[in-house]
Design a protein around this motif. Structure first.
Motif, PDB file in Angstrom:
ATOM      1  N   HIS A  96      44.144  27.489  -4.518  1.00 12.54           N
ATOM      2  CA  HIS A  96      43.756  26.080  -4.616  1.00 12.54           C
ATOM      3  C   HIS A  96      42.258  25.933  -4.379  1.00 12.54           C
ATOM      4  O   HIS A  96      41.685  26.604  -3.537  1.00 12.54           O
ATOM      5  N   ALA A  97      41.646  25.037  -5.144  1.00 14.06           N
ATOM      6  CA  ALA A  97      40.245  24.695  -4.877  1.00 14.06           C
ATOM      7  C   ALA A  97      40.088  23.184  -4.938  1.00 14.06           C
ATOM      8  O   ALA A  97      40.847  22.499  -5.625  1.00 14.06           O
ATOM      9  N   GLU A  98      39.129  22.687  -4.192  1.00 14.57           N
ATOM     10  CA  GLU A  98      38.752  21.276  -4.291  1.00 14.57           C
ATOM     11  C   GLU A  98      37.897  21.160  -5.543  1.00 14.57           C
ATOM     12  O   GLU A  98      36.815  21.747  -5.608  1.00 14.57           O
ATOM     13  N   LEU A  99      38.388  20.431  -6.542  1.00 14.33           N
ATOM     14  CA  LEU A  99      37.722  20.401  -7.837  1.00 14.33           C
ATOM     15  C   LEU A  99      37.062  19.057  -8.091  1.00 14.33           C
ATOM     16  O   LEU A  99      37.656  18.004  -7.820  1.00 14.33           O
ATOM     17  N   VAL A 100      35.853  19.096  -8.605  1.00 16.73           N
ATOM     18  CA  VAL A 100      35.141  17.864  -8.937  1.00 16.73           C
ATOM     19  C   VAL A 100      34.420  18.065 -10.270  1.00 16.73           C
ATOM     20  O   VAL A 100      33.737  19.066 -10.465  1.00 16.73           O
ATOM     21  N   THR A 101      34.610  17.103 -11.181  1.00 16.00           N
ATOM     22  CA  THR A 101      33.828  17.100 -12.407  1.00 16.00           C
ATOM     23  C   THR A 101      32.514  16.412 -12.098  1.00 16.00           C
ATOM     24  O   THR A 101      32.491  15.213 -11.781  1.00 16.00           O
ATOM     25  N   THR A 102      31.428  17.171 -12.151  1.00 19.26           N
ATOM     26  CA  THR A 102      30.139  16.579 -11.808  1.00 19.26           C
ATOM     27  C   THR A 102      29.001  17.483 -12.277  1.00 19.26           C
ATOM     28  O   THR A 102      29.218  18.631 -12.657  1.00 19.26           O
ATOM     29  N   ASP A 103      27.792  16.924 -12.273  1.00 21.99           N
ATOM     30  CA  ASP A 103      26.610  17.676 -12.646  1.00 21.99           C
ATOM     31  C   ASP A 103      26.123  18.441 -11.405  1.00 21.99           C
ATOM     32  O   ASP A 103      25.684  17.826 -10.441  1.00 21.99           O
ATOM     33  N   ILE A 104      26.260  19.762 -11.450  1.00 21.59           N
ATOM     34  CA  ILE A 104      25.923  20.672 -10.345  1.00 21.59           C
ATOM     35  C   ILE A 104      26.748  20.307  -9.105  1.00 21.59           C
ATOM     36  O   ILE A 104      27.881  20.760  -8.999  1.00 21.59           O
ATOM     37  N   ALA A 105      26.209  19.517  -8.161  1.00 18.54           N
ATOM     38  CA  ALA A 105      27.009  19.142  -6.990  1.00 18.54           C
ATOM     39  C   ALA A 105      26.788  17.671  -6.677  1.00 18.54           C
ATOM     40  O   ALA A 105      26.942  17.243  -5.541  1.00 18.54           O
ATOM     41  N   SER A 106      26.426  16.914  -7.699  1.00 16.47           N
ATOM     42  CA  SER A 106      26.144  15.495  -7.499  1.00 16.47           C
ATOM     43  C   SER A 106      27.367  14.795  -6.903  1.00 16.47           C
ATOM     44  O   SER A 106      28.478  14.953  -7.380  1.00 16.47           O
ATOM     45  N   GLY A 107      27.149  14.042  -5.832  1.00 18.41           N
ATOM     46  CA  GLY A 107      28.244  13.378  -5.133  1.00 18.41           C
ATOM     47  C   GLY A 107      28.703  14.165  -3.910  1.00 18.41           C
ATOM     48  O   GLY A 107      29.283  13.611  -2.982  1.00 18.41           O
ATOM     49  N   LEU A 108      28.443  15.473  -3.925  1.00 18.29           N
ATOM     50  CA  LEU A 108      28.826  16.318  -2.784  1.00 18.29           C
ATOM     51  C   LEU A 108      27.628  16.678  -1.914  1.00 18.29           C
ATOM     52  O   LEU A 108      27.784  17.128  -0.776  1.00 18.29           O
TER      53      LEU A 108
ATOM     54  N   LEU B 116      30.768  12.152 -12.913  1.00 22.78           N
ATOM     55  CA  LEU B 116      29.691  12.126 -13.906  1.00 22.78           C
ATOM     56  C   LEU B 116      29.172  10.699 -14.071  1.00 22.78           C
ATOM     57  O   LEU B 116      29.948   9.744 -14.111  1.00 22.78           O
ATOM     58  N   LEU B 117      27.846  10.594 -14.167  1.00 28.54           N
ATOM     59  CA  LEU B 117      27.220   9.277 -14.250  1.00 28.54           C
ATOM     60  C   LEU B 117      26.824   8.954 -15.680  1.00 28.54           C
ATOM     61  O   LEU B 117      26.604   9.851 -16.497  1.00 28.54           O
ATOM     62  N   HIS B 118      26.734   7.655 -15.975  1.00 30.92           N
ATOM     63  CA  HIS B 118      26.173   7.238 -17.249  1.00 30.92           C
ATOM     64  C   HIS B 118      24.649   7.368 -17.158  1.00 30.92           C
ATOM     65  O   HIS B 118      24.087   7.384 -16.068  1.00 30.92           O
ATOM     66  N   GLU B 119      24.025   7.406 -18.332  1.00 29.48           N
ATOM     67  CA  GLU B 119      22.580   7.649 -18.363  1.00 29.48           C
ATOM     68  C   GLU B 119      21.790   6.674 -17.493  1.00 29.48           C
ATOM     69  O   GLU B 119      20.827   7.047 -16.829  1.00 29.48           O
ATOM     70  N   ASP B 120      22.212   5.394 -17.493  1.00 30.54           N
ATOM     71  CA  ASP B 120      21.450   4.388 -16.745  1.00 30.54           C
ATOM     72  C   ASP B 120      21.748   4.419 -15.246  1.00 30.54           C
ATOM     73  O   ASP B 120      21.226   3.607 -14.499  1.00 30.54           O
ATOM     74  N   GLU B 121      22.612   5.341 -14.818  1.00 31.01           N
ATOM     75  CA  GLU B 121      22.940   5.418 -13.392  1.00 31.01           C
ATOM     76  C   GLU B 121      22.248   6.610 -12.704  1.00 31.01           C
ATOM     77  O   GLU B 121      22.296   6.746 -11.486  1.00 31.01           O
TER      78      GLU B 121
END
Lengths: 248, 122
Positions: A96-108, B116-121
């Motif tokens: 199991h892994a904690e999965l996040v769809t995001t750019d690099i680690a944005s939000g974490l 994931l963010l929108h461009e304006d965010e």
């Protein structure tokens, strides 16, 4: 004996997700070569940025084994399909892994700062025109912009922020990425480095570099320029991101 | 998505200063048993924002966590079991995370939050 890496037949796939190729295998081989140290390291949190098929993070979970039930895994990818495939691959191996769809680690980045004990990154390292960088499909697995450094150069400061005091980073790089310049950049942030594995082929010359925080950075400076010792140099017919790029 | 993940996520929208904790909109919660590991819980305790965990677990229908916590509680097996259950065994399978400042929703599908963010965010 239990397998210490993910089994290819259990790795899920998707047309928009980069399948495990020789660069993935090189990273897993580098982790295996360093496995005894990793087990001794007793990480609480491991993280993969750009998990793709999930082959690498699953292998890391398996090689740390039952001894690491106190270890939790985070994995991110900018490609939502990839994160879904990683979930399936992890589940097929009972991990199991904690999965996040995001750019690099944005939000974490804020809350996970200083907490990651082991980070593994197989970045999009192929030199491409800049406009190809940051696409949401499979191109995000390889498109690295000028010298293949655009995404790597965004990941390094994030890694620096997320890594704990004892944190280690394993990074896949290509000769075209100028690995010694990457080491130098990281040295300025206080990291020592070592090439854990080097693998050369007609298409690509891969270096898997391990970084760790080191107060005595001045002496290390020389190492980086004289070329660090490489263990396990293997030459093979190579099928990596460059090939995927041609066919993708 | 475990509440461990929720506790580590904040709103990443440009200009947001108060992005933690994200509110949870529940569509579907699943429970999955996880091996109990005291060492991990002790390691993580200092890193967990307790209030956020309490509120999140309530939203998910689990009300057993004490309002406040302190490290001495880690000596209690009963406390550790509750902490373990809230942090690792409750999964948000479908729903959304909501930025507390802007109300922007980040969807959670098949247990995976999409930040994931929108461009304006950005």
């Amino acid at each position: 004996m239990l397998s210490r890496t993910a089994q290819i037949r259990l790795v899920s796939s998707h047309p928009e997700v980069y399948d495990p190729c020789d660069d993935s295998f090189a990273l897993v081989d580098a982790l295996l070569a360093d496995r005894a140290n990793l087990v001794e390291h007793c990480p609480s949190i491991c993280m993969e940025v750009g998990c793709g098929s999930g082959y690498v993070i699953t292998s890391l979970a398996l090689m740390l084994g039952k001894d690491s039930s106190g270890c939790h895994f985070f994995a991110t990818d900018i490609n939502a399909h990839a994160v879904g495939v990683t979930r399936k691959t992890m589940e097929a191996h009972g991990c199991h892994a904690e999965l996040v769809t995001t750019d690099i680690a944005s939000g974490l980045e804020t809350r996970l700062a200083g907490s990651v004990d082991v980070m593994v990154v197989n970045p999009p390292y192929v030199p491409t025109p800049e406009y190809e960088v940051g696409q949401f499909g499979i191109a995000s697995a390889w498109a690295g912009g000028e010298n293949g450094r655009s995404v790597i150069d965004k990941i390094l400061p994030v890694a620096d922020k997320l890594l704990s005091d004892k944190g280690w980073l394993y990074l896949v790089t290509l000769t075209a990425n100028n690995p010694s310049e990457i080491c130098l950049q990281m040295r300025k942030k206080g990291y020592a480095s070592r090439i854990v594995l080097q693998r050369s082929t007609e298409e690509e010359n891969l270096h898997i570099i391990k970084f760790w925080r080191d107060l005595d950075t001045q002496l290390e400076f020389l190492d980086c320029h004289s070329g660090v010792m490489a263990i396990g140099v293997v030459t093979s017919v190579f099928k990596g991101k460059r090939v995927a790029q041609k066919h993708g | 998505m475990r509440l461990l993940t929720h506790n580590m996520l904040s709103s990443n929208i440009k200009g947001v200063t108060n992005g933690f904790p994200l509110l949870i909109e529940v569509e579907k919660v699943v429970e999955k048993q996880v091996d109990f590991n005291e060492d991990f819980l002790r390691n993580m305790f200092a890193k967990i924002e307790w209030k956020a965990l309490v509120e999140a677990s309530r939203t998910m229908g689990y009300t057993e966590l004490p309002e406040n916590s302190e490290s001495s509680m880690l000596n209690s097996d009963e406390f550790l079991r509750k902490f373990h259950h809230a942090l690792l065994e409750l999964h948000l399978e479908e729903g959304a995370l909501v930025c507390p400042e802007t109300g922007r929703k980040f969807p959670v599908n098949k247990g995976i939050p999409n930040m994931l963010l929108h461009e304006d965010e950005v």
